[in-house]
Design a protein around this motif. Structure first.
Motif, PDB file in Angstrom:
ATOM      1  N   ASP A   4       0.838  -1.191   0.000  1.00  9.85           N
ATOM      2  CA  ASP A   4       0.000   0.000   0.000  1.00  9.85           C
ATOM      3  C   ASP A   4       0.876   1.245   0.000  1.00  9.85           C
ATOM      4  N   PRO A   5       0.824   2.079  -1.054  1.00  8.28           N
ATOM      5  CA  PRO A   5       1.708   3.232  -1.133  1.00  8.28           C
ATOM      6  C   PRO A   5       1.394   4.327  -0.119  1.00  8.28           C
ATOM      7  N   ARG A   6       0.279   4.177   0.594  1.00  2.00           N
ATOM      8  CA  ARG A   6      -0.085   5.195   1.586  1.00  2.00           C
ATOM      9  C   ARG A   6      -0.282   4.587   2.972  1.00  2.00           C
ATOM     10  N   ALA A   7       0.358   3.474   3.219  1.00  2.00           N
ATOM     11  CA  ALA A   7       0.121   2.755   4.465  1.00  2.00           C
ATOM     12  C   ALA A   7       0.612   3.528   5.683  1.00  2.00           C
ATOM     13  N   LEU A   8       1.762   4.200   5.561  1.00  2.00           N
ATOM     14  CA  LEU A   8       2.348   4.922   6.678  1.00  2.00           C
ATOM     15  C   LEU A   8       2.104   6.412   6.501  1.00  2.00           C
ATOM     16  N   LYS A   9       1.430   7.006   7.457  1.00  2.00           N
ATOM     17  CA  LYS A   9       1.139   8.436   7.404  1.00  2.00           C
ATOM     18  C   LYS A   9       2.250   9.191   8.139  1.00  2.00           C
ATOM     19  N   ILE A  10       2.846  10.163   7.473  1.00  2.00           N
ATOM     20  CA  ILE A  10       3.927  10.956   8.054  1.00  2.00           C
ATOM     21  C   ILE A  10       3.464  12.399   8.166  1.00  2.00           C
ATOM     22  N   GLY A  11       3.444  12.915   9.392  1.00  2.00           N
ATOM     23  CA  GLY A  11       3.090  14.313   9.616  1.00  2.00           C
ATOM     24  C   GLY A  11       4.336  15.181   9.582  1.00  2.00           C
ATOM     25  N   VAL A  12       4.225  16.342   8.950  1.00  2.78           N
ATOM     26  CA  VAL A  12       5.353  17.268   8.849  1.00  2.78           C
ATOM     27  C   VAL A  12       4.887  18.655   9.271  1.00  2.78           C
ATOM     28  N   LEU A  13       5.560  19.234  10.266  1.00  3.17           N
ATOM     29  CA  LEU A  13       5.226  20.574  10.744  1.00  3.17           C
ATOM     30  C   LEU A  13       6.137  21.576  10.039  1.00  3.17           C
ATOM     31  N   VAL A  14       5.531  22.573   9.384  1.00  8.23           N
ATOM     32  CA  VAL A  14       6.252  23.466   8.479  1.00  8.23           C
ATOM     33  C   VAL A  14       6.044  24.922   8.896  1.00  8.23           C
ATOM     34  N   PRO A  15       7.101  25.716   9.077  1.00  5.01           N
ATOM     35  CA  PRO A  15       6.919  27.153   9.308  1.00  5.01           C
ATOM     36  C   PRO A  15       6.076  27.771   8.188  1.00  5.01           C
ATOM     37  N   TYR A  79       9.449  17.699  12.897  1.00  5.78           N
ATOM     38  CA  TYR A  79       9.421  19.128  13.218  1.00  5.78           C
ATOM     39  C   TYR A  79      10.362  19.826  12.255  1.00  5.78           C
ATOM     40  N   GLY A  80       9.792  20.529  11.274  1.00  2.57           N
ATOM     41  CA  GLY A  80      10.555  20.990  10.139  1.00  2.57           C
ATOM     42  C   GLY A  80      11.124  22.393  10.205  1.00  2.57           C
ATOM     43  N   CYS A  81      11.717  22.763  11.315  1.00  3.45           N
ATOM     44  CA  CYS A  81      12.463  24.029  11.376  1.00  3.45           C
ATOM     45  C   CYS A  81      13.741  23.782  12.164  1.00  3.45           C
ATOM     46  N   THR A  82      14.887  23.957  11.523  1.00  4.76           N
ATOM     47  CA  THR A  82      16.167  23.695  12.180  1.00  4.76           C
ATOM     48  C   THR A  82      16.506  24.775  13.198  1.00  4.76           C
ATOM     49  N   SER A  83      16.412  26.039  12.781  1.00  2.38           N
ATOM     50  CA  SER A  83      16.859  27.141  13.639  1.00  2.38           C
ATOM     51  C   SER A  83      15.984  27.331  14.865  1.00  2.38           C
ATOM     52  N   GLY A 105       1.538  10.613  19.840  1.00  2.00           N
ATOM     53  CA  GLY A 105       1.579   9.156  19.841  1.00  2.00           C
ATOM     54  C   GLY A 105       2.384   8.592  18.694  1.00  2.00           C
ATOM     55  N   ALA A 106       3.306   9.399  18.154  1.00  2.00           N
ATOM     56  CA  ALA A 106       4.062   8.997  16.969  1.00  2.00           C
ATOM     57  C   ALA A 106       5.559   9.112  17.217  1.00  2.00           C
ATOM     58  N   VAL A 107       6.337   8.458  16.377  1.00  2.00           N
ATOM     59  CA  VAL A 107       7.780   8.692  16.356  1.00  2.00           C
ATOM     60  C   VAL A 107       7.998  10.178  16.070  1.00  2.00           C
ATOM     61  N   SER A 108       8.910  10.809  16.792  1.00  2.00           N
ATOM     62  CA  SER A 108       9.116  12.245  16.643  1.00  2.00           C
ATOM     63  C   SER A 108      10.566  12.537  16.296  1.00  2.00           C
ATOM     64  N   LEU A 109      10.752  13.336  15.246  1.00  2.00           N
ATOM     65  CA  LEU A 109      12.094  13.704  14.789  1.00  2.00           C
ATOM     66  C   LEU A 109      12.137  15.202  14.512  1.00  2.00           C
ATOM     67  N   THR A 110      13.166  15.882  15.001  1.00  2.00           N
ATOM     68  CA  THR A 110      13.344  17.291  14.702  1.00  2.00           C
ATOM     69  C   THR A 110      14.394  17.453  13.601  1.00  2.00           C
TER      70      THR A 110
END
Length: 245
Positions: A4-15, A79-83, A105-110
């Motif tokens: 399934d090409p959409r099996a894993l949902k990835i959330g991205v927080l963008v400035p 979390y899509g802002c480095t600075s 409730g998800a894996v979290s990466l900055t």
């Protein structure tokens, strides 16, 4: 790996003024994942994005943002802002990632944490650091990396103050030139920091020209995501970094 090409949902927080993170993420989208974006605000769109403004963004309340992105039941949230976290330090960056994990409730990466993880995955400790940031943020970035055991041997910025849209308007050619300014003896890898800079498009050109691996904020987040979820190298992901998956 599921078919399934959409099996894993990835959330991205963008400035909310960032116009390049989403195209980069779509370019590097891992197979089997769908991408879902939510905007981050709480900064002055007309001000130069200096250290105070970026620190304010990092410290802003994202409870509602996380409630909304949680609606897609994401497997991971980026979390899509480095600075925004470079300006606070490594402890803050880890704490923010943990808060996002608990609330979503998800894996979290900055972005900043992913850059550090990518540098470590390459097995290097001495880097050249390039960014479009105002000088004070570059000082904080160097300190952030030093706290993670990474030495900045050379550093370059764009040489002028860029507004919230100016960073995203830099061309890949300008990014290439910025990277070449830190290709000095002793530099083992080149780091291009900023999720709104068109670095991904320049990665392979820089690596050919310098013979050194390149790490960018957006590329590093995808690398960290693939490693965390056990995903193979995405077809559109550039650079020697992905050989480390």
């Amino acid at each position: 790996m599921t078919a399934d090409p959409r099996a894993l949902k990835i959330g991205v927080l963008v400035p909310y003024t960032n116009t390049n993170l989403e195209p980069d993420m779509m370019l590097m989208r891992p197979e089997g994942c769908s991408l879902h974006f939510e905007r981050l605000g709480d900064y002055d769109i007309d001000a130069i994005p200096g250290a105070d403004q970026m620190a304010r963004l990092g410290a802003s309340d994202i409870t509602e943002t996380l409630r909304l992105i949680s609606g897609v039941r994401p497997k991971a949230v980026l979390y899509g802002c480095t600075s925004a976290t470079l300006t606070h330090g490594t402890g803050f960056d880890r704490d923010l990632a943990e808060r996002i994990k608990v609330r979503s409730g998800a894996v979290s990466l900055t972005a900043a944490g992913s850059v550090v993880a990518a540098i470590r995955a390459l097995g290097v400790t001495k880097i050249g650091f390039s960014s479009p940031y105002v000088g004070e943020i570059n000082d904080q970035a160097v300190a952030f990396l030093a706290d993670a055991g990474i030495e900045t041997v050379a550093r370059a910025d764009i040489g002028r103050e860029l507004g919230n849209y100016g960073q995203g308007e830099l061309s890949p050619d300008e990014v290439f030139d910025l990277a070449m300014r830190v290709d000095l003896p002793g530099v083992e890898a080149i780091v291009l920091s900023c999720t709104d800079m068109r670095s991904v498009e320049a990665v392979e050109r820089i690596e050919v020209a310098t013979g050194k691996p390149v790490v960018t904020s957006n590329q590093a987040m995808v690398f960290a995501l693939c490693r965390a979820l056990g995903l193979p190298r995405p077809k559109g992901a550039p650079g020697r970094l992905f050989e480390r998956l």
